[in-house]
Design a protein around this motif. Structure first.
Motif: not given
Length: 347
Positions: A221, A224-225, A259-260, A262-263, A266-267, A287-288
Motif C-alpha cells: 500500500d 503502490i505508486g 497488487i493489480r 490495489r493499483r 488507487r487510480a 504512474r500505476f
C-alpha cells in the motif's frame, strides 16, 4: 465518545417513491440500493446509528431490497472496515467470495467491506456493527478469509455470537461512552474468534503468517505508486520465496492480483477525487504501471464496469479528498456527514 444519530425514518404508501432516493443517499457510503419497482409505493425503512469512536452500530428495519458493494463502490469509498450483521427478522441471500449463502433469522454474516458483496433481503430487521480493521487481533487477517461466512443461529457458536450482537444493539442507547468502546473491543475479539472457528480462517496458518503478511500488505500500500514494486522485490525485501509469497496471498487471488487491484483502486480514487481537474488519465496509467493508456482503460473497465474518463468526468464534488483534516468530533444528527463518521473510526 458515543454520539447518537443520525436517524432516518421513511414511511410508505403515497410517499413511497419519494423515500427511495433519501434511503439511497443515506446508505451511499456502504451500499448501492435496488428496490423492485412494484415495491416502491409501500417502501418503509428506519435506521438508527450510533458512533462509539471505535465502532459504528446501526439498528435497521426496512422493506425488501438489494444492497450491493460493487468493486467500483469499494474503490470509490475507500472503506477498509469489517462488519457483522445479525438478522433479527427476515431472510436474505448473501453473495460474497464467489459463494451464495442463504440467511435466516438469527444468522450472523461476517463481511469484509474492502471486498465486493451483495445482499438480497426480504422485509427485515437487523443489527450491524462496523469496526475498523486495526481494532482486530492481527489486523483482521483472519477475517480476510472469513468474508461472506454465515454463522448459523441454530448452532451453538452462531447463537453465542448472535446473542452478543443482539444484546449490543439493545443496550447501545443506554451505554456510557467508556462502556460502549469496551463493548466494541470485546466484539472485535469475538468476531475474530468467529472467523477462525468458522473454518475459513484456518487459525494455525493465520497466526503463523499474520506478522509478515500484514507487513507485506502495508509495504504494498505504501509503494503502490512506485514503478519498482514487483513480486521479486517483495520476495527480496521480506526474505520469502515466490511460492511462499503466493501462498500468503492465495485467499486474495495471489500477490500479483492483489497488487493489480490495489493499483486500480488507487487510480479510481485519484480520478474520482480530482474530478475534472488533476492528472490526465494517461499520467495516472503510467504512474500505476501500465504501458499505455489503452491497456489501463481496458483493465479499468473490466474491474469497475466504466472507463477512466467516465469516472473522471462524473466524479462527485463532495468526495472526501486525501489529507483532509479529521474533525475532532463526529457530526451529530445528519446523514450528509455520515461518510465522515465512517472515516473517523479509530482503534
Amino acid at each position: 465518545m458515543t454520539v447518537r444519530g443520525p436517524t432516518l425514518c421513511l414511511g410508505g404508501s403515497t410517499s413511497g417513491p419519494r423515500t427511495i432516493p433519501a434511503w439511497r443517499e443515506a446508505v451511499a457510503p456502504f451500499w448501492d440500493v435496488e428496490i423492485r419497482k412494484e415495491d416502491t409505493q409501500d417502501f418503509r425503512g428506519r435506521s438508527d446509528v450510533y458512533h462509539l469512536g471505535n465502532a459504528i452500530v446501526g439498528l435497521t428495519a426496512a422493506s425488501g431490497l438489494r444492497n450491493e458493494r460493487s468493486r467500483g463502490l469499494v474503490a470509490r469509498m475507500g472503506v477498509d472496515h469489517v462488519a457483522a450483521q445479525i438478522r433479527i427478522e427476515g431472510r436474505a441471500l448473501l453473495r460474497a467470495a464467489g459463494c451464495e449463502t442463504p440467511m435466516e433469522p438469527g444468522d450472523v454474516a461476517l463481511l469484509d467491506l474492502a471486498q465486493p458483496l451483495s445482499l438480497d433481503s426480504t422485509d427485515y430487521r437487523a443489527v450491524t456493527v462496523i469496526i475498523p480493521r486495526r481494532l482486530f487481533p492481527e489486523g483482521g487477517a483472519r477475517l480476510d478469509e472469513a468474508h461472506g461466512v454465515v454463522l448459523r443461529g441454530a448452532e451453538p457458536f452462531g447463537r453465542l455470537v448472535g446473542d452478543h450482537l443482539r444484546a449490543f444493539g439493545e443496550t447501545i442507547p443506554r451505554l456510557a461512552p467508556a462502556e460502549a468502546r469496551a463493548a466494541a473491543q470485546a466484539t472485535a475479539l469475538l468476531l475474530s474468534a468467529a472467523g477462525a472457528a468458522s473454518g475459513a480462517g484456518r487459525p494455525a496458518r493465520c497466526s503463523q503468517r499474520a506478522p509478515v503478511f500484514l507487513a507485506i500488505r502495508s509495504h504494498i500500500d505504501a509503494e503502490i505508486g512506485s514503478a519498482d514494486l514487483s513480486v521479486d522485490r517483495i520476495c527480496h525485501r521480506f526474505g520469502v520465496s515466490r511460492s511462499g509469497l503466493y501462498r500468503l496471498f492465495a485467499p486474495l487471488g495471489g500477490v500479483a492480483e492483489y497488487i493489480r487491484r490495489r493499483r486500480l483502486a488507487r487510480a479510481y480514487r485519484e480520478l474520482a477525487e480530482g474530478g475534472g481537474q488533476g492528472a490526465r488519465v494517461s499520467e495516472i496509467a503510467y504512474r500505476f504501471g501500465y504501458g499505455s493508456p489503452a491497456s489501463f482503460a481496458t483493465a479499468f473497465r473490466m474491474e469497475f464496469g466504466m472507463s477512466p474518463a467516465e469516472v473522471k468526468a462524473g466524479a462527485r464534488a463532495d468526495v472526501a479528498p486525501a489529507g483532509r483534516p479529521v474533525q475532532p468530533e463526529p457530526p451529530a444528527g445528519g446523514w450528509d456527514a455520515f461518510y465522515d463518521w465512517v472515516l473517523m473510526l479509530d482503534a
